[in-house]
Design an enzyme around this catalytic site. Sequence first.
Site, PDB file in Angstrom:
ATOM      1  N   ASP A 174       4.939  -6.399  -8.181  1.00 41.17           N
ATOM      2  CA  ASP A 174       4.441  -6.406  -9.566  1.00 41.17           C
ATOM      3  C   ASP A 174       3.899  -5.031  -9.924  1.00 41.17           C
ATOM      4  O   ASP A 174       3.428  -4.293  -9.061  1.00 41.17           O
ATOM      5  CB  ASP A 174       3.332  -7.452  -9.737  1.00 41.17           C
ATOM      6  CG  ASP A 174       3.776  -8.845  -9.316  1.00 41.17           C
ATOM      7  OD1 ASP A 174       4.704  -9.375  -9.954  1.00 41.17           O
ATOM      8  OD2 ASP A 174       3.196  -9.380  -8.360  1.00 41.17           O
ATOM      9  N   ASP A 225       1.288  -3.061 -12.675  1.00 46.92           N
ATOM     10  CA  ASP A 225       0.260  -3.098 -13.713  1.00 46.92           C
ATOM     11  C   ASP A 225       0.111  -1.698 -14.292  1.00 46.92           C
ATOM     12  O   ASP A 225       0.249  -0.699 -13.582  1.00 46.92           O
ATOM     13  CB  ASP A 225      -1.085  -3.549 -13.134  1.00 46.92           C
ATOM     14  CG  ASP A 225      -1.040  -4.969 -12.601  1.00 46.92           C
ATOM     15  OD1 ASP A 225      -0.123  -5.719 -12.980  1.00 46.92           O
ATOM     16  OD2 ASP A 225      -1.920  -5.329 -11.795  1.00 46.92           O
ATOM     17  N   ASP A 227     -11.971  -3.174  -7.675  1.00 50.08           N
ATOM     18  CA  ASP A 227     -12.665  -3.742  -6.523  1.00 50.08           C
ATOM     19  C   ASP A 227     -12.707  -2.839  -5.296  1.00 50.08           C
ATOM     20  O   ASP A 227     -13.775  -2.547  -4.760  1.00 50.08           O
ATOM     21  CB  ASP A 227     -12.076  -5.120  -6.167  1.00 50.08           C
ATOM     22  CG  ASP A 227     -10.554  -5.120  -6.120  1.00 50.08           C
ATOM     23  OD1 ASP A 227      -9.945  -4.027  -6.128  1.00 50.08           O
ATOM     24  OD2 ASP A 227      -9.968  -6.221  -6.075  1.00 50.08           O
TER      25      ASP A 227
END
Length: 464
Positions: free
Chosen positions: A73, A75, A149
Site C-alpha cells: 500500500d 500513503d 508513531d
Amino acid sequence: MIKKFIRSILGKNKKDVDSTEPTVLTQKQHGIDLQLVSPNAIRVTQTLQQAGFKAFIVGGAVRDLLLSVKPKDFDVATNATPEQVKQLFRRAFIIGRRFQIVHVMFGQELIEVTTFRGSSADSAPKDEHGRVLRDNTFGEQHEDAVRRDFTINAMYYDPASQTVLDYHGGIADIRAKTLRIIGVPEARYREDPVRMLRVVRFAAKLSFTIDAATSAPIAVMAPLINNVPVARVFDEMLKLLMSGHALACLQQLRKEGLHHGLLPLLDVVLEQPLGEKFVTLALANTDARIKQGKPVSPGFLFASLLWHQVLEKWHAYQAAGEYPIPALHLAADDVLNTQTEKLALQRKIASDMRDIWAMQPRFERRTGKAPYKLLEHLRLRAGFDFLLLRCASGEIDAELGEWWTDFIDADGPGRESLLTRKPASGGSAGAAASAGPARKRKRRSSRNRNKSDGADKPASDDDA
C-alpha cells in the site's frame, strides 16, 4: 554557534534538540529503487505538486522501499486540505472521524492521502484514560512527523527529486533494525493504545528489536486496549494475523503480555500439547500461504485459534447429556459470544467459522449419501483443510483425513469402493469418544429409529 554549544554541553544529537529540520537523503544515500514505487502514487504526488502543494509518499511504504521491499500500500502526505485534495481527483472520497483522510481510487488500487497533522491540541476530545477521540488539527510537515508513531514510519519520500526527508533518525534505526517510538512512550500509548499492537506487528514482521524504552511500559499499559473500540482492535488483530508472520506475532504478543484481553483462554490452549501444536500448525500454514501469494480466509484463521475452546465446551455439553450436533452449536455460541465482547468479529467471518466447525462431525459419517452431500458444501475446502490440521496435530486419527483425501480425489467407482471400505479401528477421536454409556445408548436408540434414511436426526440442523 549557540545551538552547537548547547548540544555539546547536553551531549545530544541535533535531531533531539531540533526536529523541525530533517536530514535530507539523496538517491545515492537511501538507495530506493523507483521501479518499486506505484505509478499511481507518483501520479498523486505529481498532481498535488503541480497544483502548488507539497506532497510525499510517507509511512510504511517508505520504510519498505528503504528495505528494498515492494510495498503493498502507498500513503501520501500533503499540506493540501482534504477538500483541496478531493477537488484534484475524479474518484476521491473523504472518510474518517478521528482524523479526516482522502481515498483516491485508481481501478482497484487505493492511495490514501492525509493532510499534515499539527501538534495535538490540548482541547482535542479525549476519553477518561487520555485516548484521543477526534483531532482534525492540520499543521506543518515537521509537526506531522512528530505525530507519527515510530521513527521508521516518519520519513517522507519525494519521487520527483528522489529525496528522503528524515526527521527522527529513522534511517539509522532501520539500519540498526530497531523499533523506536517517537516521543514519550507512555504518553503515545495513552493517546492511542493500538500502538502497542503495532509495535508487536512491526517487530515480528521486520524481525526488528523493540527499543527498551519503547517496550518497558507495555506490560503495565496493556489494559488500555480494552478502552479502544472493538472494531479498531479487530482490524489491527487481522493485520497482525495476516502479516505473513502470524506465529511470530502471537509469540511477541505473549512476550509483551498483550494477548490476555484479545484471545481469552489462549494461554490455556497453548499450555496443552495438542492445542499448542494445532495453533502452531494453523499459523504456520497461514504464513506460508501469504508468502506464496495465496488467499487466506480470516474465518479459517479465527476458527483455528478458537477451536480448542470450542472443543472443550463441546465435550462438556455432551458429557452433560446433549446430542453431538446441538452440543457443537451450543459450544460455538458460547465461544463466539465471549469473543464478540473483545473482538468485533464480522458476521461473515463468524458465519464461516460456524460452517468450518459444524462440518467436523460430518466428516465422520462415511456411509450412504452423507459424504456426497458434504462434497456439495460451499465451505468444503476450508472444512477439509481444518480436518487435516486436526489430524496433523494428533487430535484425531490421520486415517480419517487420508480417507477424505482419497474420496475427494477419486472418481465415481473409486468413491463407491471407499464407501464399502471398513474404517480402521479407532479411526476417529471425535465427539463420540467423550460420551458416557448413557449418551451412547441414547444415540444408538436414535440411530435405530432413523435407520431407514441412514441419518442421525439431530444432524439435520447441520445440513441446512
